[in-house]
Design an enzyme around this catalytic site. Structure first.
Site, PDB file in Angstrom:
ATOM      1  N   THR A 181       6.885  -2.727  -6.938  1.00  0.00           N
ATOM      2  CA  THR A 181       6.357  -3.896  -5.819  1.00  0.00           C
ATOM      3  C   THR A 181       7.094  -4.848  -5.428  1.00  0.00           C
ATOM      4  O   THR A 181       7.231  -5.513  -4.423  1.00  0.00           O
ATOM      5  CB  THR A 181       5.030  -4.697  -6.792  1.00  0.00           C
ATOM      6  OG1 THR A 181       5.722  -5.096  -8.014  1.00  0.00           O
ATOM      7  CG2 THR A 181       3.941  -3.853  -6.862  1.00  0.00           C
TER       8      THR A 181
ATOM      9  N   ASP B 176      -4.762  -1.859  -3.323  1.00  0.00           N
ATOM     10  CA  ASP B 176      -5.653  -1.276  -4.395  1.00  0.00           C
ATOM     11  C   ASP B 176      -6.778  -2.339  -5.041  1.00  0.00           C
ATOM     12  O   ASP B 176      -7.210  -2.072  -5.811  1.00  0.00           O
ATOM     13  CB  ASP B 176      -4.839  -0.582  -5.251  1.00  0.00           C
ATOM     14  CG  ASP B 176      -4.358  -1.317  -6.463  1.00  0.00           C
ATOM     15  OD1 ASP B 176      -4.021  -2.421  -6.235  1.00  0.00           O
ATOM     16  OD2 ASP B 176      -3.841  -0.422  -7.368  1.00  0.00           O
TER      17      ASP B 176
ATOM     18  N   SER C 198     -46.206  28.002  20.735  1.00  0.00           N
ATOM     19  CA  SER C 198     -45.499  28.290  19.359  1.00  0.00           C
ATOM     20  C   SER C 198     -44.822  29.536  19.647  1.00  0.00           C
ATOM     21  O   SER C 198     -44.957  30.505  20.341  1.00  0.00           O
ATOM     22  CB  SER C 198     -46.634  28.518  18.397  1.00  0.00           C
ATOM     23  OG  SER C 198     -47.203  27.131  18.126  1.00  0.00           O
TER      24      SER C 198
ATOM     25  N   ALA D 246       0.967  -1.318   0.089  1.00  0.00           N
ATOM     26  CA  ALA D 246      -0.134  -0.110  -0.064  1.00  0.00           C
ATOM     27  C   ALA D 246       0.868   1.291   0.019  1.00  0.00           C
ATOM     28  O   ALA D 246       0.510   2.284   0.433  1.00  0.00           O
ATOM     29  CB  ALA D 246      -1.019  -0.068   1.224  1.00  0.00           C
TER      30      ALA D 246
ATOM     31  N   ARG E 108      -2.048   7.561 -11.273  1.00  0.00           N
ATOM     32  CA  ARG E 108      -3.176   7.680 -12.563  1.00  0.00           C
ATOM     33  C   ARG E 108      -4.243   8.396 -11.829  1.00  0.00           C
ATOM     34  O   ARG E 108      -5.295   8.570 -12.730  1.00  0.00           O
ATOM     35  CB  ARG E 108      -3.358   6.179 -13.022  1.00  0.00           C
ATOM     36  CG  ARG E 108      -2.072   5.758 -13.773  1.00  0.00           C
ATOM     37  CD  ARG E 108      -2.178   4.189 -14.030  1.00  0.00           C
ATOM     38  NE  ARG E 108      -1.564   3.505 -12.630  1.00  0.00           N
ATOM     39  CZ  ARG E 108      -1.262   2.250 -12.693  1.00  0.00           C
ATOM     40  NH1 ARG E 108      -1.651   1.459 -13.871  1.00  0.00           N
ATOM     41  NH2 ARG E 108      -0.520   1.725 -11.801  1.00  0.00           N
TER      42      ARG E 108
ATOM     43  N   GLY F 232      -0.737  -7.243 -16.015  1.00  0.00           N
ATOM     44  CA  GLY F 232       0.240  -8.031 -16.402  1.00  0.00           C
ATOM     45  C   GLY F 232      -0.269  -9.584 -16.877  1.00  0.00           C
ATOM     46  O   GLY F 232      -1.304  -9.941 -16.429  1.00  0.00           O
TER      47      GLY F 232
ATOM     48  N   ASN G 258     -29.167  28.988  22.282  1.00  0.00           N
ATOM     49  CA  ASN G 258     -28.057  28.101  23.414  1.00  0.00           C
ATOM     50  C   ASN G 258     -26.622  28.841  23.298  1.00  0.00           C
ATOM     51  O   ASN G 258     -25.894  28.722  23.857  1.00  0.00           O
ATOM     52  CB  ASN G 258     -27.905  26.829  22.743  1.00  0.00           C
ATOM     53  CG  ASN G 258     -27.611  26.942  21.120  1.00  0.00           C
ATOM     54  OD1 ASN G 258     -27.886  27.414  20.132  1.00  0.00           O
ATOM     55  ND2 ASN G 258     -26.646  25.779  20.884  1.00  0.00           N
TER      56      ASN G 258
ATOM     57  N   GLY H 125       2.263   2.760  -2.726  1.00  0.00           N
ATOM     58  CA  GLY H 125       2.385   3.446  -4.124  1.00  0.00           C
ATOM     59  C   GLY H 125       1.513   4.778  -3.918  1.00  0.00           C
ATOM     60  O   GLY H 125       0.769   5.028  -3.053  1.00  0.00           O
TER      61      GLY H 125
ATOM     62  N   ARG I 157     -44.137  38.037  27.105  1.00  0.00           N
ATOM     63  CA  ARG I 157     -44.311  39.018  25.880  1.00  0.00           C
ATOM     64  C   ARG I 157     -45.097  40.091  26.296  1.00  0.00           C
ATOM     65  O   ARG I 157     -45.676  40.291  27.395  1.00  0.00           O
ATOM     66  CB  ARG I 157     -45.315  38.298  24.869  1.00  0.00           C
ATOM     67  CG  ARG I 157     -46.529  37.695  25.394  1.00  0.00           C
ATOM     68  CD  ARG I 157     -47.349  36.851  24.435  1.00  0.00           C
ATOM     69  NE  ARG I 157     -48.778  36.764  24.910  1.00  0.00           N
ATOM     70  CZ  ARG I 157     -49.287  35.374  24.998  1.00  0.00           C
ATOM     71  NH1 ARG I 157     -48.763  34.494  24.377  1.00  0.00           N
ATOM     72  NH2 ARG I 157     -50.543  35.636  25.169  1.00  0.00           N
TER      73      ARG I 157
END
Ligand code: UD1
Ligand code: CA
Length: 471
Positions: A73, A110, A414, A2, A8, A147, A395, A4, A449
């Site tokens: 590799t 991969d 509400s 892993a 590409r 390959g 908050n 590499g 209110r």
């Protein structure tokens, strides 16, 4: 392997950390390897962005080998010599390495769709054949880039592997490809690995050249072909990754379908590999279930919902467009449409969170309801509470976050604003449109209110005054 870079991909991120099925490619390979051998016998060869890669998978408990310069590799395996095939004495290398493996299985970091069964088959075939090197191969309709395997007159034995760049036009026609998975006789590998050279198209030490090296040394190299081509596909390009991701997710949907989950139009759903869903749950089109999400049984997850790293109980209804992250939802709860549960939301059994309600770090007790247009953050809300439409917990004071505590059975009218820190006692009422800045005792009514005043006939008088002017 892993280490590499993944040139590409044209990416600033290392190849093996790109994600498919919602987790790094390398994490898939390690999880599969762990089904075959314990973590202590797994060695991950890292190099490019080594620290990032190590950090991403360190939780698995595997070992790491550093390949500081990535020279191919074959070089990756040279670097692993000490780790895999130490002196056996544990003296001299400073690491106290006592490993002395007789068989080494090489996996490509991969190629994430490989299965434990295939790795076991590869290993068993290698042992049965008494081979020095065994490669896993596959017949691909389009072998380009891989390959190619040169067999000895169509037999089990292999003479060489030729890489795309070095292959003759005749060899390029061979459809049997090297998957990049191998089993080696470890002592013999390390007796011969120094024979590799960099005289090839890339100027690298190719592990694939070991086939030719062994062949020339009179050692046995064999190949076993897998019938499931999908398992060996690599991810060198974004297009290849897209193909693997689609395969993995569709396989995930199949697994869920087999376990009793209904999924309509699975191609439109994005379900990560580690997600769990209970039987008789229905998943509608265009749903995303991500990360470590667990969904209970008998749920309905409606379209356009995105659920990440969350735990949802049984019989929960998630209506369209609900977004959830790092949250918990109790059995029988109803969410959405268009609810937004941010991290730390804990919705109790049978509770309701409705349209355009945003929550963050809250506990909403059993059977409580917040059905419309609210923001509830840093709040502890008891059982049987009614949160009226448009309620806001204030908050944040610009510097610190403060907590709102609402006891069982409270009714919040509400359009109320609750300025934290503040506590509303058990069974209390908050009148609609109140701005609550002080604690409310249990069973009280709080009005915060301005008192309404009415001016009788005011509007009529205004209209008449206007008409008078126009005359
Ligand atoms: C390799 C094989 C090819 C095979 C294909 C299957 C070689 C030379 N070729 O090609 O025959 O068909 O896999 O997918 O091996 N890596 C290191 N250190 C390095 C170089 C690579 O750890 O110095 C790692 C990479 O991170 C990757 C794996 O080895 O996980 C394979 O390397 P990659 O460059 O992808 O090889 P391919 O070109 O795919
Ligand atoms: Ca590759």
């Amino acid at each position: 392997m892993a280490a590499g870079k993944g040139t590409r991909l044209k990416s600033k991120h290392p190849k093996v950390l790109h994600e498919i099925g919602g987790k790094p490619i390398l994490a898939h390979v390690i999880a599969t390897a762990q089904k075959v051998v314990p973590a202590q016998d797994i060695f991950v060869i890292i190099g490019h962005e080594a620290e990032r890669v190590r950090e991403a998978v360190a939780g698995t408990g595997v070992n790491f080998v550093l390949q500081a310069a990535q020279r191919g590799t074959g070089h990756a395996l040279m670097v692993a010599r000490e780790a895999l095939f130490g002196s056996g004495s544990g003296i001299g290398n400073g690491k106290g390495n006592n490993n002395n493996y007789d068989q080494v299985i090489v996996l490509s970091g991969d190629a994430p769709l490989i299965t434990p069964e295939t790795i076991r088959k590869l290993s068993a075939f290698h042992t049965a054949q008494r081979a020095t090197m065994t490669l896993l191969t596959a017949d691909l309709d389009d072998p380009y880039g891989y390959g190619r395997v040169i067999r000895k007159g169509g037999r089990v034995e292999v003479q060489a592997i030729v890489e795309e760049k070095s292959a003759t036009p005749q060899q390029k026609k061979i459809c049997e490809i090297n998957s990049g998975f191998y089993a080696f006789d470890a002592p013999v590998l390390y007796q011969h690995i120094d024979r590799l050279s960099t005289e090839n198209a890339h100027g690298e030490y190719y592990l694939t050249d070991m086939a030719g090296v062994f062949h020339r040394a009179g050692k046995k190299v064999v190949a076993i072909k897998t019938s499931d081509v999908g398992e060996v596909l690599g991810s060198n390009t974004r297009t290849e990754m897209m193909v693997l991701d689609a395969r993995l997710r569709l396989a995930k949907c199949r697994e869920l379908l087999e376990n009793g989950v209904t999924i309509f139009y699975p191609h439109t759903c994005v379900i990560d590999s580690d997600v769990e869903v209970g039987a008789d749950t229905v998943i509608e089109p265009f749903v995303q279930l991500l990360g470590s999400t667990k969904i209970g049984a008998d749920c309905r997850i409606r379209s356009y919902s995105v659920i990440g790293n969350s735990v949802v109980g049984d019989r929960v209804t998630v209506k369209p467009g609900t977004i959830m992250e790092d949250s918990r939802v109790g059995a029988g709860a109803v969410l959405g449409p268009y609810s937004h549960l941010r991290p730390g939301s804990d919705v109790g059994e049978g509770a309701h969170v409705g349209n355009f309600v945003e929550t963050k770090k809250i506990k909403l007790g059993k059977g409580s309801k917040a059905n419309h247009l609210s923001y509830l953050g840093d709040a502890e809300i008891g059982e049987g509470v009614n949160i009226g439409a448009g309620t806001i917990t204030c908050n944040y004071d610009g510097v610190n976050k403060h907590k709102t505590v609402i006891a069982d059975g409270v009714f919040i009218g509400s359009d109320s604003t609750l300025v934290a820190p503040v506590k509303i006692g058990r069974g209390a009422y908050v009148a609609a449109a109140s701005c609550i800045t002080e604690d409310v005792p249990a069973d009280a009514l709080a009005l915060g209110r301005a008192r309404q005043s009415v001016k009788e006939g005011w509007a009529r008088a205004k209209r008449e005054a206007q008409k008078e002017k126009q005359r």
